[in-house]
Enzyme design. Structure first.
Site, PDB file in Angstrom:
ATOM      1  N   GLU A  27       0.850  -1.192   0.000  1.00 43.40           N
ATOM      2  CA  GLU A  27       0.000   0.000   0.000  1.00 43.40           C
ATOM      3  C   GLU A  27       0.885   1.242   0.000  1.00 43.40           C
ATOM      4  O   GLU A  27       1.979   1.249   0.564  1.00 43.40           O
ATOM      5  CB  GLU A  27      -0.911   0.019   1.233  1.00 43.40           C
ATOM      6  CG  GLU A  27      -1.817   1.240   1.289  1.00 43.40           C
ATOM      7  CD  GLU A  27      -2.854   1.193   2.410  1.00 43.40           C
ATOM      8  OE1 GLU A  27      -3.669   2.122   2.496  1.00 43.40           O
ATOM      9  OE2 GLU A  27      -2.840   0.217   3.185  1.00 43.40           O
ATOM     10  N   ASN A  72      -6.682   1.724   2.634  1.00 47.03           N
ATOM     11  CA  ASN A  72      -7.375   2.991   2.780  1.00 47.03           C
ATOM     12  C   ASN A  72      -6.934   4.000   1.718  1.00 47.03           C
ATOM     13  O   ASN A  72      -7.723   4.838   1.283  1.00 47.03           O
ATOM     14  CB  ASN A  72      -7.127   3.564   4.175  1.00 47.03           C
ATOM     15  CG  ASN A  72      -7.784   2.742   5.273  1.00 47.03           C
ATOM     16  OD1 ASN A  72      -8.518   1.792   5.004  1.00 47.03           O
ATOM     17  ND2 ASN A  72      -7.523   3.102   6.511  1.00 47.03           N
ATOM     18  N   GLU A 173     -12.739  -1.586   2.317  1.00 45.36           N
ATOM     19  CA  GLU A 173     -13.282  -1.269   3.652  1.00 45.36           C
ATOM     20  C   GLU A 173     -14.339  -0.170   3.631  1.00 45.36           C
ATOM     21  O   GLU A 173     -14.366   0.705   4.511  1.00 45.36           O
ATOM     22  CB  GLU A 173     -12.153  -0.909   4.615  1.00 45.36           C
ATOM     23  CG  GLU A 173     -11.265  -2.083   4.956  1.00 45.36           C
ATOM     24  CD  GLU A 173     -10.246  -1.795   6.056  1.00 45.36           C
ATOM     25  OE1 GLU A 173     -10.191  -0.643   6.543  1.00 45.36           O
ATOM     26  OE2 GLU A 173      -9.494  -2.716   6.418  1.00 45.36           O
ATOM     27  N   TYR A 244      -7.103  -8.009  12.083  1.00 48.11           N
ATOM     28  CA  TYR A 244      -5.816  -7.760  12.734  1.00 48.11           C
ATOM     29  C   TYR A 244      -5.941  -8.123  14.206  1.00 48.11           C
ATOM     30  O   TYR A 244      -6.992  -7.913  14.823  1.00 48.11           O
ATOM     31  CB  TYR A 244      -5.407  -6.292  12.581  1.00 48.11           C
ATOM     32  CG  TYR A 244      -5.131  -5.886  11.160  1.00 48.11           C
ATOM     33  CD1 TYR A 244      -3.915  -6.194  10.561  1.00 48.11           C
ATOM     34  CD2 TYR A 244      -6.085  -5.204  10.407  1.00 48.11           C
ATOM     35  CE1 TYR A 244      -3.655  -5.825   9.244  1.00 48.11           C
ATOM     36  CE2 TYR A 244      -5.833  -4.838   9.090  1.00 48.11           C
ATOM     37  CZ  TYR A 244      -4.613  -5.151   8.519  1.00 48.11           C
ATOM     38  OH  TYR A 244      -4.364  -4.797   7.223  1.00 48.11           O
ATOM     39  N   GLU A 292      -6.588  -8.902   3.893  1.00 44.81           N
ATOM     40  CA  GLU A 292      -5.764  -8.216   4.893  1.00 44.81           C
ATOM     41  C   GLU A 292      -5.806  -9.029   6.177  1.00 44.81           C
ATOM     42  O   GLU A 292      -6.887  -9.243   6.739  1.00 44.81           O
ATOM     43  CB  GLU A 292      -6.228  -6.791   5.168  1.00 44.81           C
ATOM     44  CG  GLU A 292      -5.959  -5.798   4.064  1.00 44.81           C
ATOM     45  CD  GLU A 292      -6.256  -4.360   4.476  1.00 44.81           C
ATOM     46  OE1 GLU A 292      -6.049  -4.015   5.666  1.00 44.81           O
ATOM     47  OE2 GLU A 292      -6.695  -3.580   3.603  1.00 44.81           O
ATOM     48  N   GLN A 356       1.472  -5.816   5.870  1.00 41.42           N
ATOM     49  CA  GLN A 356       1.882  -5.546   4.505  1.00 41.42           C
ATOM     50  C   GLN A 356       3.221  -6.232   4.254  1.00 41.42           C
ATOM     51  O   GLN A 356       3.660  -7.028   5.083  1.00 41.42           O
ATOM     52  CB  GLN A 356       1.939  -4.047   4.277  1.00 41.42           C
ATOM     53  CG  GLN A 356       0.571  -3.371   4.378  1.00 41.42           C
ATOM     54  CD  GLN A 356       0.623  -1.884   4.085  1.00 41.42           C
ATOM     55  OE1 GLN A 356       1.566  -1.370   3.491  1.00 41.42           O
ATOM     56  NE2 GLN A 356      -0.397  -1.177   4.527  1.00 41.42           N
TER      57      GLN A 356
END
Length: 513
Positions: A27, A72, A173, A244, A292, A356
């Site tokens: 990202e 994002n 998201e 997460y 993710e 990531q």
């Protein structure tokens, strides 16, 4: 000492190992791109600015697919800013991470980098501030051979051949109020449906991922997936999951059991998909892209490395340090169990991306002008990505229990395994969740006979007993894999003793019995 007995039967399998299960994520956030994979002027940068030391570690890690450019970030991104002559690309404010995006690195650079890394591109489109037309144009730019405005622009920008990007994310998201362009499930479901249709009119071969819940704790979890798929079931191939995890208040026992939550999260999404399929009388099967997942220590909402809430004192900066967690032994064992969970659900989770790849909550760290090194979580990912081949085995596990505050009693030993009939091997992945007790493991084979132990490695606490040990710039090899000594065959039964708090990979040579 804890005890576990695992039964493996060659006829009880789950699915072929989905190679896209071992994906990663790049990202435009923090130092993942700039000074991560891309740093012109670095002593080990090539002529395109790609850090070759990082590339070597990426190839060793073994990701098969990499999601890009967000996250994002993508919900405010204009993809056109990242193509064309670098010197003419605009500098933009990125509201997602309160940074300045230089656009020195864009689509062409990423496609070239992915070719060097040997990974498939998973491209995300902006459905936060943009929509159908911009997504359709991006597919034409990337995948159409030529003879149209967008494809000819790609050719003028130096890529005569199409990029051939197969896998696309329909936003990111958008259930989250923090997301630029946040939408209700109905708003997003209709937009995803129409965007998917338009993109497929340009390239019918592409695969599409709809946005699912940002985490299991979202108040709309379940209803979001149901509503989105009610609109878009026939137009998409996957729905996404994000999760997460972190250790809270020193509760290591609960942290080590978080894969229990991951299992339940996956099962819930599968149930929702199948309910929509049944109610809509659909014939095709929608599966899951867990695009993710990782350990992430979310220490606060407005700190120097967590700019979720922008204060007047914050400055707009280029690629500042953001969420650069230093991962320890405990984190590595937990990551191993997450990979086990993904394998156990490999019949429905067909894509997964650890978030990531470099610097930002990542298995690989690098310093500007300096070295790159492997974090503790590098090792379980690298070994499973390499060794998990063939068919995923359905295991029967009987294990001693360890108590946890959040999940009650859980298995002390967590496991997953694959069988590569062509190579004549079983790869067995084991985690000992007990912080204090070694784990005695016995593995019985049915329909297969073990002829030897090809390899056995373990990651565990270093000699000083510190479970928080981590690899840092000044001590890059403190945590890693070492030979598992106490392992062998006893009348065809594999017996191994796992140290407390450990993750292990054992490869057996086998033949049909």
């Amino acid at each position: 000492m804890t005890h576990a007995r695992i039964a493996i039967d060659r006829d009880f399998t789950i699915a072929d190992v989905p190679r896209r299960l071992f994906g990663s994520f790049v990202e435009h956030m923090g130092r993942c791109v700039y000074t991560g994979i891309y740093e012109p002027g670095h002593p080990q940068a090539d002529e395109r600015g790609f850090r070759t030391d990082v590339l070597e570690l990426v190839r060793e890690l073994g990701p098969t697919v990499v999601r890009y450019p967000g996250g994002n970030f993508v919900s405010g991104y204009r993809w056109e800013d990242g193509v064309g002559p670098v010197g003419e690309r605009p500098r933009r404010l990125d509201g997602a991470w309160h940074t300045i995006e230089t656009n020195a690195f864009g689509l062409h650079e990423f496609v070239d980098w992915a070719g060097e890394a040997g990974v498939e591109v998973m491209e995300a489109v902006n459905l936060g501030t943009r929509g159908v037309e911009e997504a359709r144009a991006l597919v034409e730019y990337a995948n159409h051979p030529g003879g149209t405005a967008w494809s000819d622009l790609r050719r003028r920008n130096g890529a005569a051949d199409p990029f051939g990007i197969t896998l696309w994310c329909l936003g990111n998201e958008l259930d989250g109020p923090w997301q630029i362009g946040h939408k209700t499930a109905h708003e997003y479901g209709r937009l995803a449906q129409e965007t998917a249709k338009a993109m497929r009119l340009v390239d019918p071969s592409i695969e599409l991922v709809a946005v699912g819940s940002s985490n299991r704790q979202m108040p709309t979890f379940g209803t979001w997936e149901h509503t989105v798929l009610t609109h878009a079931y026939d137009e998409v191939d996957y729905i996404s999951m994000h999760a997460y995890y972190q250790e809270h208040d020193g509760d290591a026992a609960s942290f080590l059991a978080e894969a229990v939550d991951m299992d339940a999260f996956i099962d819930g999404v599968v149930a929702t998909i199948d309910a929509v399929k049944a109610a809509g009388k659909h014939r095709k099967q929608v599966d899951i892209s867990f695009d993710e997942w990782n350990v992430w220590y979310q220490r606060g909402l407005d700190t120097d490395d967590q700019p979720h809430i922008v204060s007047a004192s914050k400055q707009w900066r280029e690629h500042p340090r953001l969420i650069e967690d230093a991962y320890n032994v405990t984190d590595a064992v937990v990551v191993g169990t997450f990979l086990h969970s993904l394998l156990r659900h490999g019949d429905r989770v067909r894509i997964a991306n650890q978030a990531q790849l470099v610097n930002v909550i990542a298995p690989i760290r690098s310093e500007e002008g300096g070295p790159a090194w492997r974090q503790s979580i590098f090792w379980p990912f690298a070994r499973i990505a390499k060794l998990a081949q063939g068919r995923i085995l359905r295991l029967a596990v009987e294990s001693s229990q360890v108590p946890t505050a959040r999940f009650g009693d859980v298995d002390a030993v967590d496991a997953a395994a694959t069988w590569d009939e062509e190579a004549g091997t079983i790869s067995l992945f084991l985690a000992n969740r007990s912080l204090a007790e070694a784990g005695d493991v016995a593995v019985d084979l049915r329909g297969l006979a073990a002829t030897g132990v090809r390899s056995a490695e373990v990651l565990t606490v270093p000699g000083d007993g510190d479970r928080l040990s981590a690899n840092v710039e000044t001590d890059q090899e403190r945590v890693g894999l070492v030979p598992l000594r106490d392992v062998g065959l006893d009348d065809g039964t594999l017996r191994a003793t796992l140290p407390p708090l450990s993750w292990a990979a054992v490869v057996l040579d086998v033949r049909r019995a």
